[in-house]
Design an enzyme around this catalytic site. Structure first.
Site, short mmCIF file in Angstrom:
data_model
loop_
_atom_site.label_atom_id
_atom_site.label_comp_id
_atom_site.label_asym_id
_atom_site.label_seq_id
_atom_site.Cartn_x
_atom_site.Cartn_y
_atom_site.Cartn_z
N TYR A 18 0.59 -1.21 -0.05
CA TYR A 18 -0.17 0.03 -0.04
C TYR A 18 0.93 1.19 -0.01
CZ TYR A 18 -2.87 3.52 2.06
OH TYR A 18 -3.64 4.81 2.06
N GLU A 40 -11.28 5.65 5.25
CA GLU A 40 -10.77 6.77 6.44
C GLU A 40 -12.12 6.70 7.69
OE1 GLU A 40 -7.94 7.48 6.96
OE2 GLU A 40 -6.93 7.42 5.00
N TRP A 48 -4.90 1.67 10.47
CA TRP A 48 -4.98 1.72 9.08
C TRP A 48 -4.85 0.14 8.72
CZ3 TRP A 48 -7.82 3.67 5.44
CH2 TRP A 48 -7.31 3.77 4.29
#
Length: 187
Positions: A18, A40, A48
């Site tokens: 990522y 988000e 995350w």
């Protein structure tokens, strides 16, 4: 010899991929911007990596992040989402996703695209910061404060300044790769 990377991603192949391919790359496509907004939103209060590991589940559960469909979800779909173990089953965040899809469409109608609206906060070009360590990177900035306030005024939910700044980092509105990271000069 391995390339130097931002330390937050080291140790997990999914996280590193990522970082290496997506994080900080400028996104101007409305569909992708909405995907990041959804992710988000669900990330608020969580790590995350937790969201990244469930990303494909979110994609399947939320009809490929199709904001036009999401904006019209009936109660039966909401009930299904709240029982889907593949995603974060938070009633407020599921509800916020539907509200945000509606606000997203209204913002598109007003500005021609959500991208045009959101990127106007950085004069339509990425802010390239010059941080040499992760400790220097802020959780919020005056721009994320202003954007958060404006999004809330438009009816968006779960868009506090910290969430908004993470969104700005993810979508390349700001380049917060540390200066020694191999991605810093690539994007």
């Amino acid at each position: 010899m391995d390339s130097i990377k931002c330390g937050w991603c080291i140790g997990d192949p999914l996280y590193e991929a990522y970082h290496d391919t997506e994080w900080g790359v400028p996104v101007k496509d409305d569909a992708t911007l909405f995907e990041f907004l959804v992710l988000e939103t669900f990330q608020a209060g969580l790590s995350w990596i937790t969201i990244l590991k469930k990303r494909e589940n979110f994609r399947a559960a939320f009809d490929g992040f199709d904001y036009k469909k999401i904006a019209t979800y009936p109660q039966s779909k909401i009930d299904d989402l709240l029982t889907d173990a593949g995603i974060i089953r938070n009633k407020l965040k599921v509800s916020a996703t539907i509200t945000n899809a509606q606000a997203f469409i209204q913002t598109q109608e007003e500005f021609g695209s959500f991208s045009h609206y959101i990127w106007s906060f950085v004069n339509h070009k990425p802010i390239k910061n010059n941080f040499t360590s992760l400790k220097e990177i802020p959780a919020t900035t005056p721009i994320s404060d202003a954007l958060s306030k404006d999004l809330k005024k438009r009816g968006f939910k779960f868009v506090g300044s910290t969430v908004v700044y993470a969104f700005m980092q993810a979508t390349g509105m700001v380049n917060d790769h540390i200066t020694s990271c191999f991605r810093y000069d690539e994007i």
